[in-house]
Design an enzyme around this catalytic site. Structure first.
Site, PDB file in Angstrom:
ATOM      1  N   ASP A  42      64.244 -20.611 100.574  1.00  0.00           N
ATOM      2  CA  ASP A  42      64.089 -20.845  99.459  1.00  0.00           C
ATOM      3  C   ASP A  42      63.917 -22.220  98.929  1.00  0.00           C
ATOM      4  O   ASP A  42      64.410 -23.196  99.557  1.00  0.00           O
ATOM      5  CB  ASP A  42      64.858 -20.149  98.473  1.00  0.00           C
ATOM      6  CG  ASP A  42      66.345 -19.986  98.847  1.00  0.00           C
ATOM      7  OD1 ASP A  42      66.600 -20.903  99.689  1.00  0.00           O
ATOM      8  OD2 ASP A  42      67.175 -19.425  98.486  1.00  0.00           O
ATOM      9  N   ASN A  93      76.929 -12.838  93.178  1.00  0.00           N
ATOM     10  CA  ASN A  93      76.503 -11.679  92.856  1.00  0.00           C
ATOM     11  C   ASN A  93      75.524 -10.726  93.896  1.00  0.00           C
ATOM     12  O   ASN A  93      75.038  -9.823  93.440  1.00  0.00           O
ATOM     13  CB  ASN A  93      75.351 -12.049  91.586  1.00  0.00           C
ATOM     14  CG  ASN A  93      74.235 -12.801  92.167  1.00  0.00           C
ATOM     15  OD1 ASN A  93      74.071 -13.076  93.344  1.00  0.00           O
ATOM     16  ND2 ASN A  93      73.523 -13.298  91.027  1.00  0.00           N
ATOM     17  N   HIS A 151      73.255 -12.059  95.889  1.00  0.00           N
ATOM     18  CA  HIS A 151      71.793 -12.444  96.266  1.00  0.00           C
ATOM     19  C   HIS A 151      71.919 -12.956  97.614  1.00  0.00           C
ATOM     20  O   HIS A 151      72.659 -13.356  98.553  1.00  0.00           O
ATOM     21  CB  HIS A 151      71.362 -13.310  95.358  1.00  0.00           C
ATOM     22  CG  HIS A 151      71.773 -14.666  95.341  1.00  0.00           C
ATOM     23  ND1 HIS A 151      72.037 -15.547  94.270  1.00  0.00           N
ATOM     24  CD2 HIS A 151      72.225 -15.589  96.212  1.00  0.00           C
ATOM     25  CE1 HIS A 151      72.438 -16.720  94.563  1.00  0.00           C
ATOM     26  NE2 HIS A 151      72.673 -16.710  95.866  1.00  0.00           N
TER      27      HIS A 151
HETATM   28  C1  F6R Z   1      70.081 -20.853 100.143  1.00  0.00           C
HETATM   29  C2  F6R Z   1      70.329 -19.401  99.478  1.00  0.00           C
HETATM   30  C3  F6R Z   1      71.434 -18.750  98.873  1.00  0.00           C
HETATM   31  C4  F6R Z   1      72.743 -19.096  99.298  1.00  0.00           C
HETATM   32  C5  F6R Z   1      73.737 -18.449  98.451  1.00  0.00           C
HETATM   33  C6  F6R Z   1      75.045 -18.843  98.913  1.00  0.00           C
HETATM   34  O1  F6R Z   1      69.055 -21.224 100.868  1.00  0.00           O
HETATM   35  O2  F6R Z   1      69.378 -18.853  99.704  1.00  0.00           O
HETATM   36  O3  F6R Z   1      71.211 -17.342  98.936  1.00  0.00           O
HETATM   37  O4  F6R Z   1      72.995 -18.577 100.758  1.00  0.00           O
HETATM   38  O5  F6R Z   1      73.791 -18.777  97.267  1.00  0.00           O
HETATM   39  O6  F6R Z   1      75.513 -20.104  98.438  1.00  0.00           O
HETATM   40  P1  F6R Z   1      76.748 -20.881  99.067  1.00  0.00           P
HETATM   41  O7  F6R Z   1      76.733 -21.051 100.606  1.00  0.00           O
HETATM   42  O8  F6R Z   1      76.843 -22.453  98.521  1.00  0.00           O
HETATM   43  O9  F6R Z   1      78.059 -20.230  98.595  1.00  0.00           O
END
Ligand code: F6R
Length: 244
Positions: free
Chosen positions: A67, A136, A138
């Site tokens: 992303d 959440n 995602h």
């Molecule tokens: C990043 C991404 C997000 C992160 C998620 C966790 O490319 O796609 O889904 O993996 O927000 O973020 P962190 O690792 O900062 O807790």
């Protein structure tokens, strides 16, 4: 699905790097699906160490990131392009032309998402996809929704994600409100998935994702249907499992 428990973030990162290294050694021209955020940073550091020690060669490896924020140019230090350069690409011998990230500076969302799906198809699909887990549920920027998105698309980030990512920006209003992300369908087409989760703040959502109902309200729950998922998590993130 295999779930590996590690003592802490460092051990999780070393274990993840070992899997990535094995993938590269077994298939030197593999396609890696890469993630940004805090979670994979230690894994990338470990890969850089292994490269510097002469154990890994990225000269044929290809990569495709999950992303990118919409509206940020590549030289913006908050863009995921910049993150990947700083944390991985500039330290290893991957060819810049073999690295792919949605282009956040493209304002025509539909054209950019179509282009990115085409890039993934041309690459022959992702061999090993690294994922982090959002608070959440995602994965990529596939936020809780009424349906699973199939392909790369433009999303409106939820308040919870904007707040979680605010730590990287000077002010909350600087956090972009939209992003381009691979769809759930795109992610599920990866041949292998490596989900990395660390810290007690992720414990409940990790449990909901792996043991709760499969629902687009918890996007990561779809991983229960993928045939080849490895989860590497530290004890803190597993604490909700241990309570059951
Ligand atoms: C990043 C991404 C997000 C992160 C998620 C966790 O490319 O796609 O889904 O993996 O927000 O973020 P962190 O690792 O900062 O807790």
């Amino acid at each position: 699905m295999r779930i590996y428990r590690t003592a802490d973030y460092q051990e999780m990162s070393r274990s993840a790097a070992r899997i990535l290294a094995a993938q590269i050694q077994l298939k030197p021209d593999c396609v890696l699906g890469l993630a940004t955020g805090s979670t994979p940073i230690g894994t990338y550091e470990e890969l850089v160490r292994q490269y510097q020690a002469g154990w890994l060669d990225f000269s044929e490896v290809k990569s495709a990131n999950l992303d990118e924020y919409r509206g940020l140019t590549r030289d913006n230090d908050q863009s995921y392009y910049y993150f990947m350069r700083q944390n991985l690409f500039r330290h290893i011998n991957i060819k810049p032309e073999n690295t792919h990230i949605p282009d956040g500076s493209q304002s025509d969302a539909s054209a950019e998402c179509t282009r990115y799906e085409h890039v993934l198809t041309q690459l022959g699909g992702v061999d090993l996809q690294i994922l982090g887990l959002g608070h959440n549920g995602h994965i990529g920027f596939n936020e809780p929704a009424d349906a699973f998105a199939q392909t790369t698309h433009c999303v409106d980030l939820t308040r919870s994600t904007i707040e979680a990512n605010q730590r990287f920006f000077a002010r909350e209003e600087d956090v972009p409100r939209q992003a381009y992300t691979m769809g759930i369908g795109t992610i599920m087409r990866a041949r292998k998935i490596l989900l990395l989760v660390s810290g007690s703040a992720k414990a409940d959502i990790l449990y909901a994702s792996l043991r709760g109902p499969v629902t687009p309200q918890v996007p990561a729950s779809i991983l229960q249907f993928h045939p080849d998922v490895t989860v590497i998590t530290d004890e803190a993130a597993l604490s909700s499992f241990l309570r059951q």
